[in-house]
Scaffold this motif. Sequence first.
Motif, PDB file in Angstrom:
ATOM      1  N   ARG A  53       0.796  -1.406  -0.022  1.00 33.53           N
ATOM      2  CA  ARG A  53       0.085   0.028   0.479  1.00 33.53           C
ATOM      3  C   ARG A  53       1.176   1.538   0.513  1.00 33.53           C
ATOM      4  O   ARG A  53       0.706   2.307  -0.136  1.00 33.53           O
ATOM      5  N   ASP A  54       2.096   1.284   0.622  1.00 30.92           N
ATOM      6  CA  ASP A  54       2.640   2.048   0.879  1.00 30.92           C
ATOM      7  C   ASP A  54       4.221   2.393  -0.334  1.00 30.92           C
ATOM      8  O   ASP A  54       4.589   3.539  -0.266  1.00 30.92           O
ATOM      9  N   ILE A  55       3.603   1.360  -1.410  1.00 30.12           N
ATOM     10  CA  ILE A  55       4.906   1.718  -1.832  1.00 30.12           C
ATOM     11  C   ILE A  55       5.363   3.040  -3.081  1.00 30.12           C
ATOM     12  O   ILE A  55       6.422   3.023  -3.547  1.00 30.12           O
ATOM     13  N   TYR A  63      12.105  -2.553  -1.219  1.00 30.88           N
ATOM     14  CA  TYR A  63      12.904  -3.162  -1.676  1.00 30.88           C
ATOM     15  C   TYR A  63      13.992  -4.049  -0.581  1.00 30.88           C
ATOM     16  O   TYR A  63      14.663  -4.779  -0.820  1.00 30.88           O
ATOM     17  N   ARG A  64      13.574  -3.130   0.658  1.00 30.01           N
ATOM     18  CA  ARG A  64      14.787  -4.123   1.172  1.00 30.01           C
ATOM     19  C   ARG A  64      13.836  -5.452   1.444  1.00 30.01           C
ATOM     20  O   ARG A  64      14.536  -5.955   2.444  1.00 30.01           O
ATOM     21  N   GLY A  70      15.278 -12.308  -0.669  1.00 32.89           N
ATOM     22  CA  GLY A  70      16.447 -13.246  -1.664  1.00 32.89           C
ATOM     23  C   GLY A  70      17.394 -13.989  -0.958  1.00 32.89           C
ATOM     24  O   GLY A  70      18.354 -14.659  -1.602  1.00 32.89           O
ATOM     25  N   LYS A  71      17.872 -13.559   0.004  1.00 35.91           N
ATOM     26  CA  LYS A  71      18.979 -14.072   0.476  1.00 35.91           C
ATOM     27  C   LYS A  71      18.450 -15.691   1.227  1.00 35.91           C
ATOM     28  O   LYS A  71      17.520 -15.641   1.785  1.00 35.91           O
ATOM     29  N   THR A  72      19.887 -16.869   0.705  1.00 36.77           N
ATOM     30  CA  THR A  72      19.383 -17.779   0.848  1.00 36.77           C
ATOM     31  C   THR A  72      20.762 -18.242   1.858  1.00 36.77           C
ATOM     32  O   THR A  72      21.332 -17.687   1.783  1.00 36.77           O
ATOM     33  N   ARG A  73      20.270 -19.616   3.215  1.00 31.97           N
ATOM     34  CA  ARG A  73      21.537 -20.280   3.586  1.00 31.97           C
ATOM     35  C   ARG A  73      22.390 -21.117   3.073  1.00 31.97           C
ATOM     36  O   ARG A  73      21.624 -22.250   2.724  1.00 31.97           O
ATOM     37  N   GLU A  74      23.570 -20.768   2.345  1.00 27.64           N
ATOM     38  CA  GLU A  74      24.238 -21.965   1.796  1.00 27.64           C
ATOM     39  C   GLU A  74      25.193 -23.060   2.456  1.00 27.64           C
ATOM     40  O   GLU A  74      25.996 -23.818   1.988  1.00 27.64           O
TER      41      GLU A  74
END
Length: 132
Positions: A53-55, A63-64, A70-74
């Motif tokens: 709503r506040d984009i 975007y944060r 999108g962060k993954t643990r490898e």
Amino acid sequence: MSKELLGKLRAKKEAYRGWKQGWVEWAEYKETVRVARNQIRQAKAQAELNLARDIKNNTKNFYRYVRDKGKTREVVGPLWKEMGDLASQDMDKAELLNNFFASVFTGKGSNHTTQVTKGKNRGSVNEELPTV
């Protein structure tokens, strides 16, 4: 997170501890888990709705949030070998995992492969398991 939601999470943790020690019934524990899970889902949906709503006004938060998703643990943590030793080197861990998954297909060193193949109707009686 709201104070109420944190309280539900704390109650869930205490109910689990109580269930493990035999103080809380299974049904009561499951009800606590269900309530906490529903409130977490509602809070997450509300937070995502507020971001969407506040984009137009604040793209930084949106975007944060997307970047964090999108962060993954490898990293694979240390694994126990069959002899009881701890494998912490990447090559040792890879070899352990490869041997374990290969044993599922070859039937060597794995007692649960018979349970997997027993329940399935195979096409032929003399069918061999694939090798890795």
